[in-house]
Structure formats: structure tokens, C-alpha cells
Design an enzyme around this catalytic site. Structure first.
Site, PDB file in Angstrom:
ATOM      1  N   GLN A 130     -24.624  -4.755  22.076  1.00 18.45           N
ATOM      2  CA  GLN A 130     -26.043  -4.553  22.376  1.00 18.45           C
ATOM      3  C   GLN A 130     -26.506  -5.460  23.519  1.00 18.45           C
ATOM      4  O   GLN A 130     -27.254  -5.032  24.409  1.00 18.45           O
ATOM      5  CB  GLN A 130     -26.875  -4.831  21.105  1.00 18.45           C
ATOM      6  N   ILE A 131     -26.055  -6.703  23.506  1.00 12.73           N
ATOM      7  CA  ILE A 131     -26.455  -7.640  24.567  1.00 12.73           C
ATOM      8  C   ILE A 131     -25.935  -7.144  25.928  1.00 12.73           C
ATOM      9  O   ILE A 131     -26.638  -7.210  26.937  1.00 12.73           O
ATOM     10  CB  ILE A 131     -25.942  -9.071  24.255  1.00 12.73           C
ATOM     11  N   ARG A 162     -26.504 -11.727  33.916  1.00 11.23           N
ATOM     12  CA  ARG A 162     -27.200 -10.447  34.102  1.00 11.23           C
ATOM     13  C   ARG A 162     -28.715 -10.671  34.228  1.00 11.23           C
ATOM     14  O   ARG A 162     -29.337 -11.283  33.346  1.00 11.23           O
ATOM     15  CB  ARG A 162     -26.898  -9.564  32.882  1.00 11.23           C
ATOM     16  N   THR A 167       0.820  -1.218   0.000  1.00 12.41           N
ATOM     17  CA  THR A 167       0.000   0.000   0.000  1.00 12.41           C
ATOM     18  C   THR A 167       0.856   1.272   0.000  1.00 12.41           C
ATOM     19  O   THR A 167       1.911   1.325   0.626  1.00 12.41           O
ATOM     20  CB  THR A 167      -0.906  -0.023   1.253  1.00 12.41           C
ATOM     21  N   GLU A 205      -6.109  -6.207   3.977  1.00 11.22           N
ATOM     22  CA  GLU A 205      -5.961  -7.346   3.055  1.00 11.22           C
ATOM     23  C   GLU A 205      -7.100  -7.380   2.024  1.00 11.22           C
ATOM     24  O   GLU A 205      -7.550  -8.434   1.600  1.00 11.22           O
ATOM     25  CB  GLU A 205      -5.788  -8.659   3.815  1.00 11.22           C
ATOM     26  N   GLY A 244     -25.454  -4.118  26.645  1.00 10.65           N
ATOM     27  CA  GLY A 244     -26.106  -2.845  26.960  1.00 10.65           C
ATOM     28  C   GLY A 244     -25.089  -1.791  27.381  1.00 10.65           C
ATOM     29  O   GLY A 244     -24.040  -1.655  26.761  1.00 10.65           O
ATOM     30  N   THR A 303       1.964  -2.800   8.414  1.00  5.81           N
ATOM     31  CA  THR A 303       1.873  -3.513   9.696  1.00  5.81           C
ATOM     32  C   THR A 303       3.221  -4.122  10.066  1.00  5.81           C
ATOM     33  O   THR A 303       3.873  -4.744   9.221  1.00  5.81           O
ATOM     34  CB  THR A 303       0.797  -4.612   9.607  1.00  5.81           C
ATOM     35  N   GLY A 331      -4.087   2.224  -2.801  1.00  7.91           N
ATOM     36  CA  GLY A 331      -4.648   1.353  -1.771  1.00  7.91           C
ATOM     37  C   GLY A 331      -5.324   0.172  -2.438  1.00  7.91           C
ATOM     38  O   GLY A 331      -4.677  -0.815  -2.810  1.00  7.91           O
TER      39      GLY A 331
HETATM   40  N1  COS Z   1      -3.302 -15.067  -8.284  1.00  7.76           N
HETATM   41  C1  COS Z   1      -2.424 -14.995  -9.317  1.00  7.76           C
HETATM   42  N2  COS Z   1      -2.453 -14.019 -10.245  1.00  7.76           N
HETATM   43  C2  COS Z   1      -3.399 -13.067 -10.115  1.00  7.76           C
HETATM   44  C3  COS Z   1      -4.331 -13.079  -9.076  1.00  7.76           C
HETATM   45  C4  COS Z   1      -4.278 -14.135  -8.129  1.00  7.76           C
HETATM   46  N3  COS Z   1      -5.132 -14.214  -7.123  1.00  7.76           N
HETATM   47  N4  COS Z   1      -5.147 -12.007  -9.198  1.00  7.76           N
HETATM   48  C5  COS Z   1      -4.746 -11.344 -10.295  1.00  7.76           C
HETATM   49  N5  COS Z   1      -3.682 -11.989 -10.834  1.00  7.76           N
HETATM   50  C6  COS Z   1      -2.964 -11.627 -12.061  1.00  7.76           C
HETATM   51  C7  COS Z   1      -3.963 -11.516 -13.205  1.00  7.76           C
HETATM   52  O1  COS Z   1      -4.165 -12.775 -13.815  1.00  7.76           O
HETATM   53  C8  COS Z   1      -3.252 -10.548 -14.132  1.00  7.76           C
HETATM   54  O2  COS Z   1      -2.268 -11.229 -14.861  1.00  7.76           O
HETATM   55  P1  COS Z   1      -2.216 -11.155 -16.501  1.00  7.76           P
HETATM   56  O3  COS Z   1      -2.070  -9.687 -16.802  1.00  7.76           O
HETATM   57  O4  COS Z   1      -1.029 -11.963 -16.846  1.00  7.76           O
HETATM   58  O5  COS Z   1      -3.525 -11.695 -16.945  1.00  7.76           O
HETATM   59  C9  COS Z   1      -2.539  -9.606 -13.171  1.00  7.76           C
HETATM   60  O6  COS Z   1      -2.410 -10.310 -11.936  1.00  7.76           O
HETATM   61  C10 COS Z   1      -3.299  -8.324 -12.933  1.00  7.76           C
HETATM   62  O7  COS Z   1      -4.563  -8.646 -12.421  1.00  7.76           O
HETATM   63  P2  COS Z   1      -5.833  -7.724 -12.618  1.00  7.76           P
HETATM   64  O8  COS Z   1      -5.911  -7.295 -14.048  1.00  7.76           O
HETATM   65  O9  COS Z   1      -7.002  -8.402 -12.030  1.00  7.76           O
HETATM   66  O10 COS Z   1      -5.419  -6.438 -11.744  1.00  7.76           O
HETATM   67  P3  COS Z   1      -6.271  -5.165 -11.352  1.00  7.76           P
HETATM   68  O11 COS Z   1      -5.345  -4.021 -11.316  1.00  7.76           O
HETATM   69  O12 COS Z   1      -7.484  -5.053 -12.202  1.00  7.76           O
HETATM   70  O13 COS Z   1      -6.766  -5.353  -9.829  1.00  7.76           O
HETATM   71  C11 COS Z   1      -7.374  -6.166  -7.680  1.00  7.76           C
HETATM   72  C12 COS Z   1      -6.821  -6.408  -9.109  1.00  7.76           C
HETATM   73  C13 COS Z   1      -8.378  -5.043  -7.548  1.00  7.76           C
HETATM   74  C14 COS Z   1      -8.020  -7.473  -7.329  1.00  7.76           C
HETATM   75  C15 COS Z   1      -6.124  -5.901  -6.790  1.00  7.76           C
HETATM   76  O14 COS Z   1      -5.587  -4.621  -7.060  1.00  7.76           O
HETATM   77  C16 COS Z   1      -6.407  -6.012  -5.319  1.00  7.76           C
HETATM   78  O15 COS Z   1      -6.482  -7.118  -4.779  1.00  7.76           O
HETATM   79  N6  COS Z   1      -6.514  -4.866  -4.608  1.00  7.76           N
HETATM   80  C17 COS Z   1      -6.592  -4.847  -3.180  1.00  7.76           C
HETATM   81  C18 COS Z   1      -5.212  -4.771  -2.611  1.00  7.76           C
HETATM   82  C19 COS Z   1      -5.188  -5.178  -1.180  1.00  7.76           C
HETATM   83  O16 COS Z   1      -5.737  -6.193  -0.789  1.00  7.76           O
HETATM   84  N7  COS Z   1      -4.506  -4.368  -0.401  1.00  7.76           N
HETATM   85  C20 COS Z   1      -4.312  -4.658   0.967  1.00  7.76           C
HETATM   86  C21 COS Z   1      -2.869  -4.494   1.246  1.00  7.76           C
HETATM   87  S1  COS Z   1      -2.243  -5.650   2.360  1.00  7.76           S
HETATM   88  S2  COS Z   1      -2.962  -5.152   4.073  1.00  7.76           S
END
Ligand code: COS
Length: 384
Positions: free
Chosen positions: A337-338, A269, A125, A364, A340, A157, A130
Site C-alpha cells: 500500500q505504501i 517518493r 503431510t 508448519e 502504491g 519441501t 494435513g
Molecule cells: N511435544 C511432545 N508431545 C506432544 C506435543 C508436543 N508439542 N504435542 C502433542 N504431543 C503428544 C500428546 O501429549 C499426545 O500424547 P499422549 O497420547 O501420550 O498423551 C500425542 O502427542 C497426541 O497429541 P494430541 O492428542 O494433541 O494429537 P491431535 O491429533 O489431537 O492433534 C495437533 C494435535 C492438531 C496439534 C497436530 O495434529 C498438529 O500440530 N497439526 C498440524 C500439523 C502441521 O503442523 N503440519 C505441517 C507439516 S510440516 S510443513
């Protein structure tokens, strides 16, 4: 998959006793001091908790996913800060090395992670990246046999305790999306790393997050995970698939703990001449919470078993994380709530869990990101 039921039972019982005798009695202290006492940290090391998921060959317990969630269903019954201390090392901080790194890097880092000597942290992040993780801006520029890292990571973290970061950075500036991202292991002692002030959080006191700023930080090229550029986003997503099952288990454990506390309170209670547990409106809150925790528990175990069977779990991990974290929020609300008025008072502990649980729907991957992952996977599978 459970490899040996007797060994697992002994581990789970050991953790349950530790939770009862050492962690729960220290919850208030941790919340007040924002620190986990050193003797608890060293007891966690002695129990092997930092090495739960590290292969035995590198000194860990090599738990399967099902075994890991069984352990978390116990450890998670205490304040989430205790779990958080080991969480990044057994989970998102180390799994990139385990899943995708070279043998030499595994040899170098995993043994010290297994003992807890080295804490691993996951740096994805950023201030401007994010939920849209693929838009991250931290740059890693090749310079001879090193990469030079510049950028800022946010809400990381365990960063104040970290010995290493699994860092996602852009190695190809011409590629704006996921394909330009690589993952690195960066040792926290590397010159050019600065930590921001500890974040002041709503809850989960005792678990620490802060900014991590990289300024011309030189990292050996050997620390590029897997030795190949452009694979870092996929590594991060695979790591998060596993992490989401782990967090879902913690949500179940926290909900079960809150429910146990609320039931004990409702039996004790008395109002209108009898225990409040005998009133049907209170029973409805208890019953809904019981059914929902049970449903989430089943989802977590199923997702874990599927992962052990080497099946893709992106959908199931997101379903479990979404349902369990939302469920935990509802249970937190009902248990306040339980209780209170007592539910609103810090001495009863439920209001602390209410604040702690709020994070589960955010980190996550927010609930909204889980929805996107689930629906996208459904559409992709329908088009196959
Ligand atoms: N396992 C393996 N590969 C994966 C995958 C998974 N679970 N998810 C996606 N990929 C691959 C895709 O196949 C794609 O590869 P190709 O380009 O070769 O096809 C590539 O990664 C990009 O994936 P995608 O196009 O789905 O990416 P996006 O940018 O559209 O977004 C999300 C994906 C929104 C799902 C991602 O950005 C996400 O999980 N965001 C949240 C982040 C998060 O959890 N942050 C918390 C931080 S840790 S506390």
C-alpha cells in the site's frame, strides 16, 4: 542462550554481508528461474549454514535456539527461498534424529547433513492428512529386519533435493491416531521412492516442493527413529515446536526487510510537494508495522530463550508463529500500500514478498492449528 557473544556477532555479521552482497542481488534471478544458482548453494555450504544446528561433535555449529534465531533474523531478510534451502536440514528434517534417534544413526547421518552433502526433508503431510496429522495413512509394515513403506506424502519441501526423509508412517494399523505412528529415516535413493512433479506455487520461487510416493520401499529396521515404534507423532510435534520458533524468526526478518524497503521508498517518493513519509496516514502504516515487528521479535527471542532453558515451549512456539506470521501478512499488505502502484509491479520486489509471505500462515501448522495448540495447552494447565 548465547554462548559467546563475539563468535555469534561474527557469524551474524557474516550472514548479513552475504545477504546484502550475494542473496539480495540474486533475488530476481531466483524468482525468474525458480532455481538457486549453484555458486550460492556452495557458498552456503562453505559458510556452514547447513550445519547451524548440528552438534559440533558431528561437524556442525551447534547453535542454541537463541543463536539460531539471531542468525535467521539476518538470513530471512533475503527472499525466503534461500532460507528454505537450508531450512529443512537445520530444522524439521534433521531434528528428529537429534532429539530422539540412537547414537549410531546420529553418527551415520548428522556429519553429512552438517556439510550440506545430504539435504534432509520432513515428510508428514499427506493428501488426506494435513492439519489432522495424526490421521496419516502411509503404512510401514515390519518384514524381518526391514519395514516396507507404502503411501504418498504431499507438498514436501526440498524433496527434489533430499538425500534423506524424516518420514512419519503408521506401524500399527489397529491404532488410528497418534499412538500408531512411527518416525523413520529413509534414504531418498531407496528403491520404491518416486517423486511427483514440482508443485507450481503462488510464491517462494526457488524453493521446491513435490509429492513423494513410497511403493514397497524397504527401509532397514535400524532406521526407525529411536528404535521404538509408536513414538513418531511425538517426535514430529517436538520437531514442529522448534520449527515454529524458527519460522517465526523468518517472519520477523521478512517483515523488517519489507518495512525497510517501504521506508526507503516513502522517504524518496514525493507527492503533493513532499516525501510521502511526511504524511501522517503513511506514518500510521509505518508505525503500526514497526510496533508489530518489534513485538514479534521480542516473542521469538523469548520463546527461543525458554527453549534453551529446557522449558516446554509448545504454547510459546505456537504464539510466536501465529503472531509473527499474521503480523508479516499485515506488514506485507501495508508495504504494498505504501508503494502504491509500484507495490503492485514486480520490479519493486514487494509484490514478490507479499506472495512469499502468504505461506507463513499455512506451513508448519496453520494459524488455526496454532490457536488450537495454544488454547488446549491453556485448558490443560488450568486443569492441572
Ligand atoms: N511435544 C511432545 N508431545 C506432544 C506435543 C508436543 N508439542 N504435542 C502433542 N504431543 C503428544 C500428546 O501429549 C499426545 O500424547 P499422549 O497420547 O501420550 O498423551 C500425542 O502427542 C497426541 O497429541 P494430541 O492428542 O494433541 O494429537 P491431535 O491429533 O489431537 O492433534 C495437533 C494435535 C492438531 C496439534 C497436530 O495434529 C498438529 O500440530 N497439526 C498440524 C500439523 C502441521 O503442523 N503440519 C505441517 C507439516 S510440516 S510443513
Amino acid at each position: 542462550m548465547i554462548r559467546d557473544q563475539e563468535t555469534l556477532d561474527a557469524l551474524v555479521e557474516n550472514i548479513a554481508r552475504f545477504v546484502r552482497e550475494r542473496l539480495i542481488p540474486n533475488e530476481d534471478l531466483v524468482a525468474e528461474s525458480d532455481e538457486i544458482p549453484a555458486e550460492i548453494v556452495s557458498a552456503m555450504k562453505d559458510m556452514g549454514l547447513f550445519g547451524l544446528t548440528i552438534p559440533e561433535a558431528f561437524g556442525g555449529l551447534e547453535l542454541t535456539m537463541e543463536e539460531e534465531v539471531m542468525a535467521m533474523l539476518e538470513l530471512g531478510r533475503a527472499s525466503p527461498a534461500f532460507r528454505s534451502l537450508i531450512g529443512t536440514t537445520v530444522g524439521i528434517g534433521s531434528q528428529g534424529i537429534l532429539l530422539d534417534d540412537t547414537e549410531a544413526q546420529k553418527q551415520k547421518y548428522l556429519p553429512r547433513l552438517a556439510t550440506g552433502e545430504l539435504i534432509a526433508s520432513f515428510a508428514l503431510t499427506e493428501p488426506e492428512a494435513g492439519s489432522d496429522a495424526a490421521s496419516l495413512r502411509t503404512r510401514a509394515t515390519k518384514d524381518g529386519d526391514h519395514y516396507v513403506i507404502n503411501g504418498t506424502k504431499r507438498y514436501i519441501t526440498n524433496a527434489p533435493q533430499a538425500g534423506i526423509f524424516t518420514l512419519m508412517a503408521r506401524t500399527n494399523p489397529a491404532e488410528n491416531g497418534a499412538a500408531g505412528i512411527s518416525a523413520f529415516i529413509v534414504e531418498s535413493a531407496t528403491p520404491g521412492i518416486h517423486l511427483g512433479k514440482r508443485d507450481k506455487k503462488m510464491g517462494q520461487k526457488g524453493a521446491h516442493t513435490c509429492d513423494v510416493i513410497f511403493e514397497n520401499c524397504r527401509v532397514p529396521a535400524a532406521n526407525l527413529i529411536g528404535g521404538v515404534e509408536g513414538q513418531g507423532f511425538k517426535t514430529a510435534m517436538k520437531v514442529l515446536d522448534k520449527g515454529r520458533i524458527h519460522i517465526a524468526a523468518i517472519c520477523v526478518a521478512v517483515a523488517e526487510r519489507m518495512l525497510a524497503d517501504a521506508l526507503a521508498y516513502a522517504l524518496d517518493r514525493r507527492q503533493f510537494g513532499k516525501p510521502i513519509a511526511e504524511f501522517q496516514l503513511v506514518q500510521a502504516m509505518l508505525a503500526d508495522s514497526k510496533a508489530e515487528t518489534y513485538a514479534a521479535r521480542c516473542m521469538v527471542l523469548d520463546a527461543a530463550r525458554r527453549r534453551d532453558d529446557k522449558r516446554s515451549v509448545s504454547t510459546e512456539a505456537s504464539c510466536a508463529k501465529m503472531f509473527a506470521s499474521e503480523m508479516c501478512g499485515r506488514v506485507a499488505d501495508r508495504t504494498v500500500q505504501i508503494l502504491g502502484g509500484a507495490g503492485y509491479m514486480s520490479e519493486y520486489g514487494i509484490e514478490r514478498f507479499y506472495r512469499d509471505a502468504r505461506l507463513f500462515r499455512i506451513f508448519e501448522g496453520t494459524t488455526q492449528i496454532q490457536q488450537i495448540v495454544i488454547a488446549r495447552n491453556m485448558i490443560r494447565d488450568a486443569n492441572l
